[in-house]
Scaffold this motif. Sequence first.
Motif, PDB file in Angstrom:
ATOM      1  N   LEU A  44       0.819  -1.204   0.000  1.00 25.40           N
ATOM      2  CA  LEU A  44       0.000   0.000   0.000  1.00 25.40           C
ATOM      3  C   LEU A  44       0.860   1.265   0.000  1.00 25.40           C
ATOM      4  N   GLU A  45       1.938   1.260   0.778  1.00 26.88           N
ATOM      5  CA  GLU A  45       2.773   2.447   0.876  1.00 26.88           C
ATOM      6  C   GLU A  45       3.658   2.642  -0.351  1.00 26.88           C
ATOM      7  N   SER A  46       4.069   1.533  -0.981  1.00 30.50           N
ATOM      8  CA  SER A  46       4.964   1.626  -2.139  1.00 30.50           C
ATOM      9  C   SER A  46       4.221   1.609  -3.466  1.00 30.50           C
ATOM     10  N   GLU A  67       2.300   3.850  -5.119  1.00 31.49           N
ATOM     11  CA  GLU A  67       2.489   5.004  -5.995  1.00 31.49           C
ATOM     12  C   GLU A  67       3.916   5.067  -6.535  1.00 31.49           C
ATOM     13  N   ARG A  68       4.886   4.744  -5.684  1.00 30.91           N
ATOM     14  CA  ARG A  68       6.281   4.801  -6.121  1.00 30.91           C
ATOM     15  C   ARG A  68       6.563   3.779  -7.218  1.00 30.91           C
ATOM     16  N   MET A  69       5.888   2.631  -7.147  1.00 29.57           N
ATOM     17  CA  MET A  69       6.063   1.577  -8.150  1.00 29.57           C
ATOM     18  C   MET A  69       5.054   1.701  -9.292  1.00 29.57           C
ATOM     19  N   ASN A  70       4.305   2.808  -9.299  1.00 31.30           N
ATOM     20  CA  ASN A  70       3.306   3.047 -10.350  1.00 31.30           C
ATOM     21  C   ASN A  70       2.258   1.936 -10.365  1.00 31.30           C
ATOM     22  N   ARG A  71       1.863   1.486  -9.171  1.00 32.02           N
ATOM     23  CA  ARG A  71       0.845   0.450  -9.034  1.00 32.02           C
ATOM     24  C   ARG A  71      -0.199   0.903  -8.003  1.00 32.02           C
ATOM     25  N   PRO A  72      -1.209   1.660  -8.429  1.00 29.87           N
ATOM     26  CA  PRO A  72      -2.210   2.183  -7.477  1.00 29.87           C
ATOM     27  C   PRO A  72      -3.211   1.099  -7.070  1.00 29.87           C
ATOM     28  N   PHE A  73      -2.846   0.283  -6.082  1.00 33.56           N
ATOM     29  CA  PHE A  73      -3.668  -0.868  -5.724  1.00 33.56           C
ATOM     30  C   PHE A  73      -5.018  -0.471  -5.134  1.00 33.56           C
ATOM     31  N   ILE A  74      -5.032   0.569  -4.327  1.00 33.94           N
ATOM     32  CA  ILE A  74      -6.305   0.993  -3.739  1.00 33.94           C
ATOM     33  C   ILE A  74      -7.266   1.455  -4.833  1.00 33.94           C
ATOM     34  N   ILE A  84       7.774 -11.633  -2.854  1.00 32.41           N
ATOM     35  CA  ILE A  84       6.748 -12.670  -2.764  1.00 32.41           C
ATOM     36  C   ILE A  84       5.728 -12.363  -1.673  1.00 32.41           C
ATOM     37  N   GLY A  85       6.185 -11.750  -0.570  1.00 32.52           N
ATOM     38  CA  GLY A  85       5.255 -11.407   0.507  1.00 32.52           C
ATOM     39  C   GLY A  85       4.194 -10.421   0.072  1.00 32.52           C
ATOM     40  N   PRO A  86       4.587  -9.277  -0.520  1.00 37.55           N
ATOM     41  CA  PRO A  86       3.574  -8.343  -1.015  1.00 37.55           C
ATOM     42  C   PRO A  86       2.671  -8.934  -2.102  1.00 37.55           C
ATOM     43  N   VAL A  87       3.218  -9.826  -2.929  1.00 37.78           N
ATOM     44  CA  VAL A  87       2.385 -10.479  -3.938  1.00 37.78           C
ATOM     45  C   VAL A  87       1.296 -11.317  -3.262  1.00 37.78           C
ATOM     46  N   MET A  88       1.657 -12.043  -2.208  1.00 40.45           N
ATOM     47  CA  MET A  88       0.674 -12.831  -1.464  1.00 40.45           C
ATOM     48  C   MET A  88      -0.338 -11.924  -0.765  1.00 40.45           C
ATOM     49  N   ALA A  89       0.137 -10.794  -0.234  1.00 47.13           N
ATOM     50  CA  ALA A  89      -0.775  -9.852   0.403  1.00 47.13           C
ATOM     51  C   ALA A  89      -1.779  -9.293  -0.608  1.00 47.13           C
ATOM     52  N   GLY A  90      -1.294  -8.970  -1.800  1.00 43.94           N
ATOM     53  CA  GLY A  90      -2.209  -8.495  -2.839  1.00 43.94           C
ATOM     54  C   GLY A  90      -3.216  -9.552  -3.251  1.00 43.94           C
TER      55      GLY A  90
END
Length: 276
Positions: free
Chosen positions: A60-62, A64-71, A242-248
């Motif tokens: 969630l915090e990264s 915008e920096r990674m150009n991936r607006p998940f929210i 892999i952790g953030p991918v699982m969280a997503g």
Amino acid sequence: MTNKKIQSGNVILHIIMFFLSLIWFYPYAWLFLASVKPSAEIYTRFLPTKFTLDHFKFILESAERMNRPFIRAFFISLFASVTVTVCVIITSAIISFALSKYRFKARDGIFNFIIFQMVFPGFMFTIPLYILMRNMHLLNSLAALIVPFIMSGWGIFMMTQSFRGTPNDYIEAAKIDGASDLFIIFRIMLPLNNSVMAIVGLFTFIGVWDNFMWPLIVIQDYYKMPLSVLLASFNHEYGAYIGPVMAGSVIQTLPMVLIFIIFRKAFLQGISMSLK
């Protein structure tokens, strides 16, 4: 003696089904636990030594920096899924009422055509739909995720079969009181067939929420992508996380789990009715 054999057979069957359910449940349990355990323990332990929400914070915090607006992608998916589901229920109810309660020459032909088109896999219509969206200048827009799916042949078929089993006495009584067709459809027919409506709505929502190929074709802008496509692009470029991918992935599956829990009773009733 025969009853004891039957009981023993039932016990063995239930034991087998229990272990099969554990096999089915294991990937989902692993997915959830992987999203709340430290990165070093994802592949080494099934149960974590401690629980952490760092992966959710990272994604969630990264974003915008990674150009991936998940929210933003989450709410795009939610809006598209809810809109398509509501449209499918409305259009299916209106068309099914006409096919089940009105008599006209083309009725059987229309119903048979709906069944016939259900035989063909959906990917056969991808190119024609893409050309249609291009000609309507809807590519790379939210409308491209909604317009092609506002009607469902399967939803019409399910509701037509259910409406045919509803006694005409309700309709005749409502018409005597001056009710319009739309009032009869949405205030009488749908409440009397709420189990089938729950099945159509649930499967429609899941189908749109999990749809990957169509949004991948018609959406190019990261800020207009639904969550399923955005997660895939994140996994492709940042697969080492892999952790953030699982969280997503947990965030992706959460709405479907909640919807099934909320509408579980109506869904199971509709399934039991369709199997009779």
